[in-house]
Design a protein around this motif. Structure first.
Motif, short mmCIF file in Angstrom:
data_model
loop_
_atom_site.label_atom_id
_atom_site.label_comp_id
_atom_site.label_asym_id
_atom_site.label_seq_id
_atom_site.Cartn_x
_atom_site.Cartn_y
_atom_site.Cartn_z
N ALA A 1 0.82 -1.22 0.00
CA ALA A 1 0.00 0.00 0.00
C ALA A 1 0.86 1.27 0.00
N ASN A 2 2.11 1.15 -0.40
CA ASN A 2 3.02 2.31 -0.54
C ASN A 2 3.31 3.02 0.78
N SER A 3 3.36 2.27 1.86
CA SER A 3 3.65 2.85 3.17
C SER A 3 4.97 2.34 3.72
N TRP A 4 6.03 2.54 2.94
CA TRP A 4 7.35 2.06 3.38
C TRP A 4 8.44 3.12 3.23
N GLN A 5 8.17 4.21 2.54
CA GLN A 5 9.17 5.25 2.38
C GLN A 5 9.12 6.23 3.55
N ALA A 6 10.11 7.09 3.64
CA ALA A 6 10.29 7.93 4.83
C ALA A 6 9.11 8.85 5.11
N ASP A 7 8.35 9.21 4.09
CA ASP A 7 7.24 10.15 4.30
C ASP A 7 5.92 9.45 4.64
N ALA A 8 5.98 8.15 4.88
CA ALA A 8 4.75 7.36 5.06
C ALA A 8 4.28 7.31 6.51
N LYS A 9 4.29 8.43 7.18
CA LYS A 9 3.88 8.46 8.59
C LYS A 9 2.37 8.30 8.70
N PRO A 10 1.90 7.44 9.62
CA PRO A 10 0.45 7.26 9.79
C PRO A 10 -0.21 8.57 10.24
N ALA A 11 -1.42 8.80 9.76
CA ALA A 11 -2.12 10.02 10.12
C ALA A 11 -3.62 9.78 10.10
N PRO A 12 -4.36 10.39 11.04
CA PRO A 12 -5.81 10.33 10.98
C PRO A 12 -6.31 11.27 9.88
N PRO A 13 -7.55 11.12 9.43
CA PRO A 13 -8.57 10.21 9.96
C PRO A 13 -8.69 8.87 9.24
N CYS A 14 -7.88 8.62 8.19
CA CYS A 14 -8.12 7.43 7.36
C CYS A 14 -7.07 6.34 7.49
N GLN A 15 -6.17 6.45 8.47
CA GLN A 15 -5.20 5.38 8.65
C GLN A 15 -5.88 4.05 8.97
N TRP A 16 -7.02 4.12 9.63
CA TRP A 16 -7.73 2.89 9.99
C TRP A 16 -8.12 2.08 8.76
N PHE A 17 -8.45 2.78 7.67
CA PHE A 17 -8.78 2.09 6.42
C PHE A 17 -7.62 1.18 6.00
N ILE B 1 -9.56 6.57 14.83
CA ILE B 1 -8.32 6.60 15.61
C ILE B 1 -7.28 5.76 14.87
N PRO B 2 -6.07 6.29 14.62
CA PRO B 2 -5.08 5.53 13.83
C PRO B 2 -4.71 4.21 14.49
N GLY B 3 -4.33 3.25 13.67
CA GLY B 3 -3.88 1.96 14.16
C GLY B 3 -4.92 0.88 13.94
N LEU B 4 -4.52 -0.34 14.27
CA LEU B 4 -5.42 -1.49 14.12
C LEU B 4 -6.32 -1.55 15.35
N ALA C 1 -12.77 10.86 4.82
CA ALA C 1 -13.07 9.57 4.20
C ALA C 1 -13.53 9.74 2.75
N SER C 2 -14.36 10.74 2.49
CA SER C 2 -14.83 10.98 1.11
C SER C 2 -13.67 11.33 0.19
N GLN C 3 -12.80 12.22 0.66
CA GLN C 3 -11.65 12.62 -0.16
C GLN C 3 -10.70 11.45 -0.37
N TYR C 4 -10.49 10.67 0.67
CA TYR C 4 -9.57 9.54 0.60
C TYR C 4 -10.04 8.53 -0.44
N LEU C 5 -11.32 8.18 -0.39
CA LEU C 5 -11.86 7.23 -1.35
C LEU C 5 -11.83 7.81 -2.76
N GLY C 6 -12.06 9.11 -2.87
CA GLY C 6 -12.00 9.75 -4.18
C GLY C 6 -10.61 9.72 -4.78
N ARG C 7 -9.59 10.05 -3.97
CA ARG C 7 -8.21 10.01 -4.46
C ARG C 7 -7.80 8.59 -4.81
N TRP C 8 -8.28 7.64 -4.03
CA TRP C 8 -7.95 6.24 -4.28
C TRP C 8 -8.53 5.78 -5.62
#
Length: 272
Positions: A108-124, A197-200, A239-246
């Motif tokens: 999911a492209n979350s391995w480079q240095a700028d891939a810091k978790p952030a709310p509100p859509c990290q839970w997705f 809330i970020p995280g599993l 969430a709406s923006q996130y799904l739209g960008r995806w």
């Protein structure tokens, strides 16, 4: 004239990038850990179109004796994805599970240095990569029963299947108690502040089963993970923006939009 055969080889992908071990593996034989990691990687990725344009050229899997599994966001500019696990001695089920989850983050492209978790859509993302690992564990259990990496170890496939089923059983109880199984859109509206809330978190855990069902019913939906987080804000969007960008990213990479479309429908979130 005979045709010239190209000597160029395709660049490494997430499926073919070499895996190196680091950290404290105790008395576990490196070759044994390697075999388990390779089998889980193939269980997770065989047959999946790797659409991302940000794939690493190497995977490092580092064993820690404490702490939680994670992606180490190392700011050295390298093209290596760095996965941290924490398992017991020869606990192959746990190794496969933890590695599968973190491999999902890499997908999911979350391995480079700028891939810091952030709310509100990290839970997705957490729900999606947890489902990715559970899907992989199911396939690993079947392949282990049929063709174990260690001679005569077919029966351990049942142990992997049991390990997976225990996780699913716990998540199913959460989904029932939270109301997710009755009405996903009401579930999201009612619990949104807790879900985001970020995280599993327990809500992401419950949602992972809904996503797992999509992976199993529409296998092409797994490839959409590779279209995630290819925009500067990553998960720091509504969430709406996130799904739209995806969905836009899926179109750009010609990946199946089935998963973002289905999540938008289930949760009552218009993608924009």
């Amino acid at each position: 004239m005979p045709k010239r055969i190209s000597s160029t080889t395709p660049p490494p992908s997430l499926l073919t990038a070499p895996i190196e071990l680091a950290g404290d593996w105790g008395h576990m034989l490196p070759r044994s850990a390697d075999l388990v990691l390779e089998r889980m990687r193939h269980a997770c990725l065989d047959g999946v179109r790797l659409v991302s344009d940000r794939q690493p050229t190497k995977l490092r899997v580092e064993e820690h004796t404490s702490g939680t599994p994670a992606i180490w966001l190392h700011p050295d500019g390298s093209s290596m994805a760095w996965i941290i696990v924490d398992i017991g001695e020869r606990d192959w089920s746990k190794l496969a599970y933890q590695f599968g989850h973190e491999l999902g983050h890499v997908t999911a492209n979350s391995w480079q240095a700028d891939a810091k978790p952030a709310p509100p859509c990290q839970w997705f993302e957490e729900a999606m990569v947890e489902a990715f690992s559970l899907r992989g564990l199911g396939l690993l259990a079947k392949s282990w029963m049929a063709d174990p990496p260690f001679p005569g170890d077919n029966a351990f496939g049942d142990a992997i299947a049991g390990y997976r089923e225990n996780i699913i059983k716990g998540y199913r109880a959460l989904a029932d108690s939270q109301g997710l199984t009755r009405d996903a859109s009401s579930w999201f509206a009612k619990h949104r502040s807790e879900i985001e809330i970020p995280g599993l978190n327990p809500f992401a855990q419950a949602m992972s089963l809904t996503i797992l069902a999509q992976y199993e019913q529409a296998p092409e939906s797994v490839e959409a993970l590779g279209a995630l987080n290819r925009w500067p804000e990553r998960t720091a969007l509504s969430a709406s923006q996130y799904l739209g960008r995806w969905k836009e990213s899926c179109a750009e990479l010609r990946a199946s939009p089935h998963l973002p479309n289905r999540l938008s429908e289930l949760l009552g979130i218009p993608a924009r």
